[in-house]
Scaffold this active site. Sequence first.
Site, PDB file in Angstrom:
ATOM      1  N   GLY A   1     -21.904 -36.349 -43.915  1.00  0.00           N
ATOM      2  CA  GLY A   1     -23.079 -36.447 -43.325  1.00  0.00           C
ATOM      3  C   GLY A   1     -24.086 -35.516 -43.470  1.00  0.00           C
ATOM      4  N   TYR A   2     -24.837 -35.069 -42.748  1.00  0.00           N
ATOM      5  CA  TYR A   2     -25.860 -34.077 -42.966  1.00  0.00           C
ATOM      6  C   TYR A   2     -25.018 -32.461 -42.947  1.00  0.00           C
ATOM      7  CZ  TYR A   2     -29.664 -36.433 -39.972  1.00  0.00           C
ATOM      8  OH  TYR A   2     -30.573 -37.396 -39.560  1.00  0.00           O
TER       9      TYR A   2
ATOM     10  N   GLU B   1     -25.175 -30.859 -46.785  1.00  0.00           N
ATOM     11  CA  GLU B   1     -25.880 -29.336 -46.545  1.00  0.00           C
ATOM     12  C   GLU B   1     -25.022 -28.073 -47.116  1.00  0.00           C
ATOM     13  OE1 GLU B   1     -29.715 -30.522 -43.836  1.00  0.00           O
ATOM     14  OE2 GLU B   1     -27.981 -29.265 -43.095  1.00  0.00           O
TER      15      GLU B   1
ATOM     16  N   GLY C   1     -16.300 -34.812 -45.222  1.00  0.00           N
ATOM     17  CA  GLY C   1     -17.410 -35.416 -44.571  1.00  0.00           C
ATOM     18  C   GLY C   1     -18.433 -35.973 -45.333  1.00  0.00           C
TER      19      GLY C   1
ATOM     20  N   CYS D   1     -28.824 -24.444 -32.868  1.00  0.00           N
ATOM     21  CA  CYS D   1     -29.825 -24.508 -33.794  1.00  0.00           C
ATOM     22  C   CYS D   1     -30.221 -23.070 -34.181  1.00  0.00           C
ATOM     23  CB  CYS D   1     -31.021 -25.113 -33.095  1.00  0.00           C
ATOM     24  SG  CYS D   1     -32.523 -24.630 -34.398  1.00  0.00           S
TER      25      CYS D   1
ATOM     26  N   LYS E   1     -28.401 -21.932 -41.547  1.00  0.00           N
ATOM     27  CA  LYS E   1     -28.146 -23.037 -42.461  1.00  0.00           C
ATOM     28  C   LYS E   1     -29.415 -22.920 -43.454  1.00  0.00           C
ATOM     29  CE  LYS E   1     -29.977 -26.616 -42.395  1.00  0.00           C
ATOM     30  NZ  LYS E   1     -29.611 -27.990 -41.629  1.00  0.00           N
TER      31      LYS E   1
ATOM     32  N   GLU F   1     -48.376 -37.837 -53.877  1.00  0.00           N
ATOM     33  CA  GLU F   1     -49.709 -38.723 -53.894  1.00  0.00           C
ATOM     34  C   GLU F   1     -49.178 -39.892 -54.356  1.00  0.00           C
ATOM     35  OE1 GLU F   1     -51.922 -38.322 -57.511  1.00  0.00           O
ATOM     36  OE2 GLU F   1     -50.681 -36.972 -58.301  1.00  0.00           O
TER      37      GLU F   1
ATOM     38  N   CYS G   1     -29.434 -24.870 -37.864  1.00  0.00           N
ATOM     39  CA  CYS G   1     -30.397 -24.987 -38.570  1.00  0.00           C
ATOM     40  C   CYS G   1     -30.926 -23.911 -38.963  1.00  0.00           C
ATOM     41  CB  CYS G   1     -31.517 -25.523 -37.498  1.00  0.00           C
ATOM     42  SG  CYS G   1     -31.248 -26.829 -36.486  1.00  0.00           S
TER      43      CYS G   1
ATOM     44  N   HIS H   1     -54.177 -34.749 -56.228  1.00  0.00           N
ATOM     45  CA  HIS H   1     -53.774 -34.629 -57.388  1.00  0.00           C
ATOM     46  C   HIS H   1     -53.645 -33.215 -58.194  1.00  0.00           C
ATOM     47  CE1 HIS H   1     -52.764 -36.493 -61.419  1.00  0.00           C
ATOM     48  NE2 HIS H   1     -53.548 -35.837 -61.832  1.00  0.00           N
TER      49      HIS H   1
ATOM     50  N   GLU I   1     -25.444 -19.096 -20.150  1.00  0.00           N
ATOM     51  CA  GLU I   1     -25.188 -19.311 -21.285  1.00  0.00           C
ATOM     52  C   GLU I   1     -23.725 -18.653 -21.751  1.00  0.00           C
ATOM     53  OE1 GLU I   1     -25.968 -21.135 -24.233  1.00  0.00           O
ATOM     54  OE2 GLU I   1     -24.249 -20.082 -24.916  1.00  0.00           O
TER      55      GLU I   1
ATOM     56  N   TYR J   1     -35.794 -15.117 -27.733  1.00  0.00           N
ATOM     57  CA  TYR J   1     -35.422 -16.261 -26.563  1.00  0.00           C
ATOM     58  C   TYR J   1     -34.981 -15.591 -25.338  1.00  0.00           C
ATOM     59  CZ  TYR J   1     -34.856 -20.446 -29.618  1.00  0.00           C
ATOM     60  OH  TYR J   1     -35.384 -21.795 -30.202  1.00  0.00           O
TER      61      TYR J   1
ATOM     62  N   ASP K   1     -28.014 -32.651 -27.206  1.00  0.00           N
ATOM     63  CA  ASP K   1     -27.038 -33.458 -27.824  1.00  0.00           C
ATOM     64  C   ASP K   1     -25.898 -33.623 -26.890  1.00  0.00           C
ATOM     65  OD1 ASP K   1     -28.132 -32.643 -30.058  1.00  0.00           O
ATOM     66  OD2 ASP K   1     -26.544 -31.478 -31.098  1.00  0.00           O
TER      67      ASP K   1
HETATM   68  P1  NDP Z   1     -22.508 -36.807 -39.184  1.00  0.00           P
HETATM   69  O1  NDP Z   1     -22.320 -38.089 -38.131  1.00  0.00           O
HETATM   70  O2  NDP Z   1     -24.001 -36.530 -39.796  1.00  0.00           O
HETATM   71  O3  NDP Z   1     -21.456 -36.983 -40.189  1.00  0.00           O
HETATM   72  C1  NDP Z   1     -20.198 -36.994 -39.986  1.00  0.00           C
HETATM   73  C2  NDP Z   1     -19.382 -37.241 -41.282  1.00  0.00           C
HETATM   74  O4  NDP Z   1     -18.170 -37.260 -40.830  1.00  0.00           O
HETATM   75  C3  NDP Z   1     -19.623 -38.684 -41.530  1.00  0.00           C
HETATM   76  O5  NDP Z   1     -19.855 -38.572 -43.012  1.00  0.00           O
HETATM   77  C4  NDP Z   1     -18.464 -39.605 -41.375  1.00  0.00           C
HETATM   78  O6  NDP Z   1     -18.103 -40.630 -42.110  1.00  0.00           O
HETATM   79  C5  NDP Z   1     -17.566 -38.421 -41.409  1.00  0.00           C
HETATM   80  N1  NDP Z   1     -16.205 -38.714 -40.500  1.00  0.00           N
HETATM   81  C6  NDP Z   1     -16.141 -38.503 -39.233  1.00  0.00           C
HETATM   82  N2  NDP Z   1     -14.860 -38.754 -38.706  1.00  0.00           N
HETATM   83  C7  NDP Z   1     -14.012 -38.587 -39.765  1.00  0.00           C
HETATM   84  C8  NDP Z   1     -12.661 -38.554 -39.907  1.00  0.00           C
HETATM   85  N3  NDP Z   1     -11.823 -38.733 -38.786  1.00  0.00           N
HETATM   86  N4  NDP Z   1     -12.172 -38.397 -41.243  1.00  0.00           N
HETATM   87  C9  NDP Z   1     -13.141 -38.123 -42.365  1.00  0.00           C
HETATM   88  N5  NDP Z   1     -14.261 -38.187 -42.321  1.00  0.00           N
HETATM   89  C10 NDP Z   1     -14.931 -38.492 -40.828  1.00  0.00           C
HETATM   90  O7  NDP Z   1     -22.370 -35.506 -38.538  1.00  0.00           O
HETATM   91  P2  NDP Z   1     -22.494 -33.932 -38.818  1.00  0.00           P
HETATM   92  O8  NDP Z   1     -21.396 -33.272 -38.258  1.00  0.00           O
HETATM   93  O9  NDP Z   1     -22.809 -33.905 -40.248  1.00  0.00           O
HETATM   94  O10 NDP Z   1     -23.815 -33.603 -37.929  1.00  0.00           O
HETATM   95  C11 NDP Z   1     -23.777 -33.656 -36.629  1.00  0.00           C
HETATM   96  C12 NDP Z   1     -25.196 -34.169 -36.172  1.00  0.00           C
HETATM   97  O11 NDP Z   1     -25.894 -33.020 -36.307  1.00  0.00           O
HETATM   98  C13 NDP Z   1     -25.930 -34.968 -37.074  1.00  0.00           C
HETATM   99  O12 NDP Z   1     -25.856 -36.312 -36.737  1.00  0.00           O
HETATM  100  C14 NDP Z   1     -27.511 -34.701 -37.101  1.00  0.00           C
HETATM  101  O13 NDP Z   1     -28.070 -35.368 -35.900  1.00  0.00           O
HETATM  102  C15 NDP Z   1     -27.347 -33.208 -36.626  1.00  0.00           C
HETATM  103  N6  NDP Z   1     -27.656 -32.565 -37.846  1.00  0.00           N
HETATM  104  C16 NDP Z   1     -28.798 -32.387 -38.272  1.00  0.00           C
HETATM  105  C17 NDP Z   1     -29.373 -31.753 -39.469  1.00  0.00           C
HETATM  106  C18 NDP Z   1     -30.582 -32.092 -39.934  1.00  0.00           C
HETATM  107  O14 NDP Z   1     -31.604 -32.352 -39.102  1.00  0.00           O
HETATM  108  N7  NDP Z   1     -31.092 -31.547 -41.319  1.00  0.00           N
HETATM  109  C19 NDP Z   1     -28.333 -30.975 -40.258  1.00  0.00           C
HETATM  110  C20 NDP Z   1     -27.138 -30.907 -39.516  1.00  0.00           C
HETATM  111  C21 NDP Z   1     -26.823 -31.612 -38.476  1.00  0.00           C
HETATM  112  P3  NDP Z   1     -18.702 -41.960 -41.958  1.00  0.00           P
HETATM  113  O15 NDP Z   1     -19.995 -41.826 -42.449  1.00  0.00           O
HETATM  114  O16 NDP Z   1     -17.953 -43.024 -42.721  1.00  0.00           O
HETATM  115  O17 NDP Z   1     -18.691 -42.196 -40.395  1.00  0.00           O
END
Ligand code: NDP
Length: 467
Positions: free
Chosen positions: A178-179, A183, A176, A43, A51, A442, A48, A437, A35, A100, A304
């Site tokens: 996404g997740y 968060e 972005g 994580c 976060k 529920e 995780c 309840h 490593e 770990y 990953d």
């Molecule tokens: P995501 O794939 O969830 O989100 C990436 C975001 O970035 C999307 O909204 C995407 O837009 C946007 N994006 C991508 N490329 C560009 C760009 N060039 N310009 C502007 N916006 C862009 O990835 P994350 O990085 O948020 O998370 C990675 C992974 O980690 C997740 O897929 C998940 O599996 C894992 N994760 C899980 C968590 C949990 O279980 N709670 C918490 C954090 C991470 P668009 O949607 O339009 O493609």
Amino acid sequence: MSFDYDLFVIGGGSGGVRAARIAAGEYGARVALAEESRMGGTCVIRGCVPKKLMVFASQAGLMAEEMRGYGWEGAQAGRFDWSVFRPKLDAELTRLERAYTANLEKAGVRIFHQRATIVDHHTIALADGTRQTAKHILIAVGGRPALPGIPGEDLGLISDDLFLLDRLPRRAMVVGGGYIACEFATILAGLGCDTVQVYRGDAVLRGFDRQARDLATLQLGQIGIDLRLNVTPEGLERTGDRIRVMLNDGMTEDVDAVFWATGRDPYTGGLGLENTGVHLRPNGAIVVDEWSQTAVPSIFAVGDVTDRVNLTPVAIREGHAFADTVFGARPRKVGHAGIASAVYLRPHEVAQIGLTEEQACARGDVDVYATEFRPMRSMFAGSNAKVMMKLLVDPDTDRVLGCHVFGPDAGEMIQLAAIPIGMGATKADFDATMAVHPTAAEELVTMRTPARRHRLAVQAAGGTAAG
Ligand code: NDP
């Protein structure tokens, strides 16, 4: 041919550590693990765990507001002191990292705290110049944040950096939808940062159920995030000690920090894979079969870096199955369908398992049992925030195809709902379950009538039947 080890694992994250521990501890294999960073991987060290602790830290304002609604006059969150939280966070991560390491050592795994690269199908080169040979190599190096490729992007931070800040930015931009973006924006806003989130789409969390996405999008604005939809940065430049972000809608924003949350890429660059017959996908992900085996019989990959389902529990399961299969003579595959996940937003989380309503409609006929309601706890305090619950049911088999929850502790709920749904539960099974309840959950066993019925034949003829 004799080897130094039966297994050499590259990467001390969730998948690699589990594989090494089971192979050595349960099956007596001679195992080494390298490593290059801190043991525990994404994580534990930069994902995780920190976060979720920051999510907990960030909800004080919402809790105080709710308590004022319950009669706690003047209840205030006070001022969040990063200089108190940060050392506690560091100490917790160090404790986990040590645990770990200790668990691996107890199992008899030799740990190399340095970078490893692959020389050939059985040989590893370590950063100190030494070489190790192994009958099997497991690649579990995970992913790394992806940057969008725009001018000045190096001025921005990546998700790893949030946990290492000396002080919190006064005004921050998260890029972005996404997740991680959702968060992080929720955390920063909850900790008192003036937070702008820019997302190129029209609703955050692409891939989730549209109704949940719309509610999440609304909530991000309601908790004070300046959410800009259909917007994306075109460039960054430094102005004094701040960063100016040029957006594609012609606006500019000056902020103290920009966080890229624009996805993650498999971390295969520089690993020496060109010395092997391992196949990569265009995004750098390692191609593996259902046994996590690459095109080279002695080289496997989990987590990953294979870009299957990028979640910690999946990597752990893949690592364990690999060890059972290769060292325990107990062949085990990991199913990648029907995996539940949650996004830890506040006050309401988003959680799902199975098909979204959109996917279910595309697949065939579906009955949608859905409800939106103001839950007892926050409604009493004067909040209009809505909870959403949804079950998608195949009208022919009565099987539950998907479940979606937007609400407090939705992640906890979906974990339990995942058990019957994974077992193939029908709507009748849910109906037969007595409610607990008074809870919000529920509702999942008390929805009697479909809110909508989608029929493929009707849609093909130009409409959606509701009844
Ligand atoms: P995501 O794939 O969830 O989100 C990436 C975001 O970035 C999307 O909204 C995407 O837009 C946007 N994006 C991508 N490329 C560009 C760009 N060039 N310009 C502007 N916006 C862009 O990835 P994350 O990085 O948020 O998370 C990675 C992974 O980690 C997740 O897929 C998940 O599996 C894992 N994760 C899980 C968590 C949990 O279980 N709670 C918490 C954090 C991470 P668009 O949607 O339009 O493609």
